[in-house]
Design an enzyme around this catalytic site. Structure first.
Site, short mmCIF file in Angstrom:
data_model
loop_
_atom_site.label_atom_id
_atom_site.label_comp_id
_atom_site.label_asym_id
_atom_site.label_seq_id
_atom_site.Cartn_x
_atom_site.Cartn_y
_atom_site.Cartn_z
N CYS A 116 10.47 -65.23 -13.65
CA CYS A 116 11.34 -66.38 -13.35
C CYS A 116 12.75 -65.95 -12.96
O CYS A 116 13.52 -66.76 -12.43
CB CYS A 116 11.36 -67.33 -14.53
SG CYS A 116 9.70 -67.95 -14.87
N HIS A 256 17.15 -71.94 -13.97
CA HIS A 256 15.71 -71.84 -13.79
C HIS A 256 15.08 -73.08 -14.44
O HIS A 256 15.45 -73.47 -15.54
CB HIS A 256 15.19 -70.57 -14.45
CG HIS A 256 13.70 -70.52 -14.55
ND1 HIS A 256 12.88 -70.73 -13.47
CD2 HIS A 256 12.88 -70.33 -15.62
CE1 HIS A 256 11.62 -70.65 -13.86
NE2 HIS A 256 11.60 -70.41 -15.16
N ASN A 286 7.52 -75.71 -13.03
CA ASN A 286 8.09 -74.36 -13.05
C ASN A 286 7.44 -73.53 -11.95
O ASN A 286 6.29 -73.13 -12.07
CB ASN A 286 7.85 -73.73 -14.43
CG ASN A 286 8.40 -72.32 -14.53
OD1 ASN A 286 8.84 -71.74 -13.54
ND2 ASN A 286 8.38 -71.77 -15.73
O1 UT7 Z 1 9.81 -69.59 -17.16
C1 UT7 Z 1 9.32 -69.14 -18.37
C2 UT7 Z 1 7.99 -69.76 -18.53
N1 UT7 Z 1 7.70 -70.37 -19.76
C3 UT7 Z 1 8.48 -71.19 -20.48
O2 UT7 Z 1 9.60 -71.43 -20.20
C4 UT7 Z 1 7.82 -71.81 -21.68
C5 UT7 Z 1 8.80 -72.20 -22.74
N2 UT7 Z 1 8.14 -73.01 -23.72
C6 UT7 Z 1 7.89 -74.31 -23.54
O3 UT7 Z 1 8.26 -74.89 -22.53
C7 UT7 Z 1 7.22 -75.07 -24.66
O4 UT7 Z 1 7.08 -74.20 -25.76
C8 UT7 Z 1 5.82 -75.63 -24.26
C9 UT7 Z 1 6.01 -76.76 -23.25
C10 UT7 Z 1 4.95 -74.54 -23.67
C11 UT7 Z 1 5.14 -76.20 -25.47
O5 UT7 Z 1 5.95 -77.21 -26.05
P1 UT7 Z 1 6.23 -77.21 -27.61
O6 UT7 Z 1 7.02 -78.39 -27.87
O7 UT7 Z 1 6.84 -75.87 -27.95
O8 UT7 Z 1 4.79 -77.38 -28.21
P2 UT7 Z 1 4.03 -76.43 -29.23
O9 UT7 Z 1 3.50 -75.23 -28.53
O10 UT7 Z 1 4.87 -76.24 -30.46
O11 UT7 Z 1 2.82 -77.34 -29.61
C12 UT7 Z 1 3.00 -78.58 -30.31
C13 UT7 Z 1 1.67 -79.30 -30.29
C14 UT7 Z 1 0.47 -78.41 -30.68
O12 UT7 Z 1 -0.44 -79.21 -31.39
P3 UT7 Z 1 -0.51 -79.12 -33.00
O13 UT7 Z 1 -0.85 -77.69 -33.29
O14 UT7 Z 1 0.83 -79.53 -33.48
O15 UT7 Z 1 -1.60 -80.08 -33.31
C15 UT7 Z 1 -0.12 -78.06 -29.35
O16 UT7 Z 1 -1.49 -77.76 -29.44
O17 UT7 Z 1 1.41 -79.77 -28.96
C16 UT7 Z 1 0.11 -79.33 -28.56
N3 UT7 Z 1 0.09 -79.14 -27.14
C17 UT7 Z 1 -0.20 -80.13 -26.28
N4 UT7 Z 1 -0.53 -81.41 -26.50
C18 UT7 Z 1 -0.76 -82.17 -25.39
C19 UT7 Z 1 0.38 -78.02 -26.43
N5 UT7 Z 1 0.26 -78.27 -25.12
C20 UT7 Z 1 -0.09 -79.57 -25.00
C21 UT7 Z 1 -0.36 -80.40 -23.92
N6 UT7 Z 1 -0.68 -81.70 -24.16
N7 UT7 Z 1 -0.28 -79.99 -22.64
#
Ligand code: UT7
Length: 331
Positions: A116, A256, A286
């Site tokens: 990125c 970004h 992204n």
């Molecule tokens: O350019 C660099 C590239 N990457 C990034 O910048 C990624 C940076 N990170 C993020 O943007 C966030 O961490 C994510 C968007 C990837 C995830 O969001 P989060 O708020 O950190 O969610 P989490 O991973 O803590 O997950 C919370 C819950 C989980 O369920 P449980 O375990 O609480 O039941 C996940 O399984 O949300 C669930 N979850 C989803 N639910 C619905 C994860 N992805 C999804 C989804 N739809 N797409």
């Protein structure tokens, strides 16, 4: 320093493929909801290539627009630097493919792998070649086809990424509007938080690597999130301070576009007002090395970017790579 050559961005062009992948489409593919995606990332849709379209194709379209805006022909370009982590193939480089397809007969070039941060790292490379006096017209491109490395059964990654590209022409500056300074950092200990394990020399492609889904992006979203929030603000602050600026002096932060919450947290840490920040992640998701030029273009279209504006570019990507660049907008 007397007679120091400075470099400016003299033109900008962007390109995204026409096909849309909306949150409603993703609801039908994985267990997710548009509400979750919007509230956790800010993304509403992304553009995705059709089969047979690769990073070089997006790059060429963006480059053609930048050249047309500047009113120059590809034969005038002396070097091409392409930030990408989704090259058409391992080799030849995307820069070589772009050079050929553009007809940039006098140009050499190479790809830059900084995920990125690919655009800001490529930008700095182009700027340095112009500042050194080695070249007078350089093409810098950020292009990624993330849909080629995403597992569309993994809801944690497939909702985030899209495809897109942007290109800029770098030339010697003729007034005070030029690229002022940059601050790039790498923390390789973060490599295990965002990576694609298959297809390289460590795990050459095989039935086994495909069965184990090693040809897809693997991500610890939380770790990336925390690193991005802390480091994008930190490098930005350091870069501004060492050039005698305060965050309030910045006309536009062009971050970004990884997650709306990362951007707003960064802006908050820097004490920036909403109007000092461009966010277009809702439209494009992204696009990795494509986000910053796409955001510059959105800002321009919205009338938020004018000649002479103090612009701060900031990125965090796989590596971890962190990048920041400070410039006065020149076109
Ligand atoms: O350019 C660099 C590239 N990457 C990034 O910048 C990624 C940076 N990170 C993020 O943007 C966030 O961490 C994510 C968007 C990837 C995830 O969001 P989060 O708020 O950190 O969610 P989490 O991973 O803590 O997950 C919370 C819950 C989980 O369920 P449980 O375990 O609480 O039941 C996940 O399984 O949300 C669930 N979850 C989803 N639910 C619905 C994860 N992805 C999804 C989804 N739809 N797409």
């Amino acid at each position: 320093m007397a007679n120091r050559v400075r470099a400016k961005i003299s033109a900008l062009g962007t390109y995204v493929p026409p096909r849309l992948l909306t949150n409603a489409d993703l609801e039908k593919m994985v267990d997710t909801s548009s509400d979750w995606i919007i509230s956790r990332t800010g993304i509403r849709q992304r553009h995705i290539v059709d089969k047979g379209v690769a990073a070089s194709h997006l790059a060429v379209e963006a480059a053609k627009k930048a050249l047309a805006e500047r009113g120059i022909s590809a034969t005038e370009i002396e070097a091409i630097f392409v930030g990408t982590v989704t090259p058409d193939m391992m080799f030849p480089s995307t820069a070589c493919l772009v050079q050929d397809r553009l007809g940039a007969k006098g140009a050499w070039g190479f790809d830059i792998s900084a995920a990125c941060s690919g655009f800001v790292y490529a930008l700095q490379t182009g700027v340095k070649f112009v500042e050194s006096g080695a070249h007078k017209k350089v093409l810098v491109i950020g292009s990624d086809v993330m849909s080629s490395v995403i597992d569309y059964t993994d809801r944690a990654t497939c909702v985030i990424f899209g495809d897109g590209a942007g290109a800029v022409v770098i030339e010697p500056a003729t007034d005070d509007n030029y690229c002022i300074d940059y601050l790039h950092e790498v923390d390789g200990s973060g490599g295990c938080s965002l990576y694609m394990p298959g297809g390289g020399s460590l795990n050459p492609s095989s039935h086994e690597t495909v069965d184990k889904k090693m040809h897809y992006v693997h991500q610890d979203g939380g770790a990336v999130f925390k690193y991005a929030v802390r480091n994008m603000a930190e490098v930005s602050e350091k870069l501004l301070a060492r050039n005698g600026f305060k965050p309030s002096d910045v006309n536009l932060l062009v971050p970004h576009q990884a997650n709306r919450r990362i951007i707003t947290a960064t802006a908050e840490r820097l004490g920036l007002k909403d109007e000092q920040v461009i966010i277009n992640i809702d439209e494009f998701g992204n696009t990795t090395a494509g986000t910053i030029p796409l955001a510059l273009d959105s800002a321009r279209q919205q009338g938020k970017l004018k000649k002479g504006d103090l612009v701060l570019l900031a990125s965090v990507g796989a590596g971890f790579t962190t990048g920041a660049a400070l410039l006065r907008w020149a076109c």
